[in-house]
Design an enzyme around this catalytic site. Structure first.
Site, short mmCIF file in Angstrom:
data_model
loop_
_atom_site.label_atom_id
_atom_site.label_comp_id
_atom_site.label_asym_id
_atom_site.label_seq_id
_atom_site.Cartn_x
_atom_site.Cartn_y
_atom_site.Cartn_z
NE ARG A 15 -8.60 -3.70 -5.27
CZ ARG A 15 -7.82 -3.18 -4.32
NH1 ARG A 15 -6.53 -3.47 -4.29
NH2 ARG A 15 -8.33 -2.38 -3.40
CE1 TYR A 94 -2.62 -5.90 0.71
CE2 TYR A 94 -4.35 -6.06 -0.94
CZ TYR A 94 -3.00 -6.02 -0.60
OH TYR A 94 -2.06 -6.11 -1.59
CG HIS A 96 -4.76 -1.73 5.43
ND1 HIS A 96 -3.41 -1.55 5.23
CD2 HIS A 96 -5.24 -2.18 4.23
CE1 HIS A 96 -3.08 -1.85 3.99
NE2 HIS A 96 -4.17 -2.24 3.36
CD GLU A 118 -2.66 -5.39 6.10
OE1 GLU A 118 -3.29 -5.10 7.13
OE2 GLU A 118 -3.17 -6.04 5.16
CB SER A 134 3.13 -0.93 -2.89
OG SER A 134 2.68 -1.24 -1.58
CG ASP A 198 13.69 6.39 1.90
OD1 ASP A 198 12.55 5.96 1.61
OD2 ASP A 198 14.47 5.81 2.67
NE ARG A 203 14.06 2.16 -2.60
CZ ARG A 203 13.79 1.20 -3.46
NH1 ARG A 203 14.66 0.21 -3.67
NH2 ARG A 203 12.65 1.18 -4.11
CB SER A 220 13.28 11.99 4.59
OG SER A 220 12.07 12.43 5.18
CG LEU A 240 4.44 0.26 4.83
CD1 LEU A 240 2.96 0.27 5.16
CD2 LEU A 240 4.77 -0.81 3.81
CB VAL A 267 -0.05 6.25 -1.52
CG1 VAL A 267 -0.23 4.80 -1.98
CG2 VAL A 267 0.02 7.16 -2.74
CE LYS A 279 -12.62 15.11 5.06
NZ LYS A 279 -13.67 15.97 5.63
CG MET A 301 -5.44 5.49 -4.30
SD MET A 301 -3.81 6.29 -4.17
CE MET A 301 -3.35 6.40 -5.90
#
Length: 371
Positions: A15, A94, A96, A118, A134, A198, A203, A220, A240, A267, A279, A301
């Site tokens: 990218r 990004y 993270h 993010e 995402s 969830d 949702r 969940s 997330l 993800v 990992k 990804m």
């Protein structure tokens, strides 16, 4: 403003921070854009195209970092890139940071102002610069998981959609946000039996209405997550917490009892991963096996479909890039949503989830920007 676009150097990352079209928009507004040679060549954005858009091509990252007031990237700066940053420079990419103490330490030491895609928000509290990646990662997750369910990839040898007379694969998606919704959409479209979990009843209602029963929804809890994981051919982790390390949803003990050859697709690995055994891996070596369970934990990804991802990302990031280029730090002072993206400023951590995760003193972003 002088804007620099270096070539991404993370493993199999193709990218690029600005497309030629985005470059043209910035140049039209009076800014100068410097692009490292071949930065977009692998995905069809040639140096000639950048030159036609008004950019200047330079040969080395040192030239990019040395001349630019603002650096626009995709992935977090690698160690040698962090060391090229300087005080007063803007970094827009990004980051993270929560699971990455080394990068955080280097960015703090650099004195640069670092805005993380993010954690930029919108007026509804969404994450508009995270959403396009995402969407890509969610749609890729079942595709990658399906490949690694193949026996030659050490999987169970299960076809995601099954065939007449043979049951389809069972797929569990943990998290019903943007990643989870897109993962469930593709998995169901491939014919799998899909359950999405969830903690938001609102949702879950929306998902149930949206997919008219084609996707099973569950509230969940630790018990429901574990029960689904133990009976699934594939589990996709799609949780997330903005800016913070991902919660660990499956323990080593539960993973050990999963079906042999089943696949975990994490993800959330950019934020440290949501499975105890996760990992980070690369596109070059995407999987590893623990307790007969295949783990796919590639930390970039969307880089697998780099052209689509770059175009989608630029659609979201360009307006904020324009604001930063036009106004500099004033854009951060005046726009609360953009200011939420500020993670590091002149040696201070300005995002609370990052400071909490890594033990730094938190500095209020608005106050830090006054100095």
């Amino acid at each position: 403003m002088l804007i620099g676009v270096p070539k991404e150097i993370k493993n199999h990352e193709y990218r690029v921070g600005l497309t030629p079209a985005s470059t043209r928009e910035l140049v039209k507004r009076g800014h100068k854009v410097f692009v490292e040679r071949d930065a977009g060549d692998a995905i069809g954005f040639s140096d000639t195209t950048y030159i036609s858009s008004g950019a200047t091509i330079v040969d080395t990252p040192e030239e990019i970092f040395g001349c630019a007031d603002m650096i626009v990237k995709v992935k977090e700066p690698q160690e040698n890139e962090c060391k090229l940053l300087r005080e007063g420079q803007l970094l827009y990419t990004y980051l993270h940071l929560a699971p990455d103490p080394k990068q955080t330490e280097l960015l703090v030491a650099s004195g640069a102002t670092c805005v993380a895609y993010e954690t930029v928000t919108d007026n509804a509290g969404g994450l508009p610069l995270l959403a396009p990646m995402s969407e890509v990662a969610g749609r890729l997750a079942p595709q990658m998981g399906a490949h690694h369910l193949e026996r030659a990839q050490s999987g169970r040898g299960v076809l995601l959609g099954g065939v007449p007379g043979v049951a389809p694969a069972t797929v569990t998606v943990i998290g019903g946000g943007v990643v989870g919704q897109n993962a469930a959409l593709i998995a169901a479209g491939m014919g799998a039996q899909v359950t999405i979990l969830d903690r938001s009843l609102e949702r879950l209602r929306w998902l149930d209405n949206q997919y008219s029963g084609r996707i099973k929804t569950l509230y969940s809890t630790q018990t429901s997550v574990e029960d689904c994981a133990l009976s699934s051919d594939m589990v996709i982790g799609a949780v997330l917490t903005a800016g913070a390390a991902a919660p660990k949803l499956l323990s080593r003990e539960i993973i050990k009892d999963m079906l042999p050859g089943s696949v975990l697709v994490d993800v959330a690995i950019d934020q440290g991963g949501c499975f105890a055994t996760s990992k980070a891996t690369t596109h070059q070596e995407p999987t590893y096996i623990i307790d007969d369970v295949v783990h796919y934990c590639v930390a970039n990804m969307p880089g697998a479909v780099a052209r689509t991802s770059t175009l989608a990302l630029n659609n979201a990031t360009l307006p904020y890039a324009v604001a930063l280029a036009d106004q500099g730090l004033t854009a951060l002072r005046e726009n609360a949503n953009l200011r939420n993206g500020l993670n590091v400023h002149r040696g201070k951590i300005t995002h609370k989830a990052v400071s909490d995760a890594l033990g730094y003193v938190h500095s209020d972003a608005q106050q830090a920007l006054k100095n």
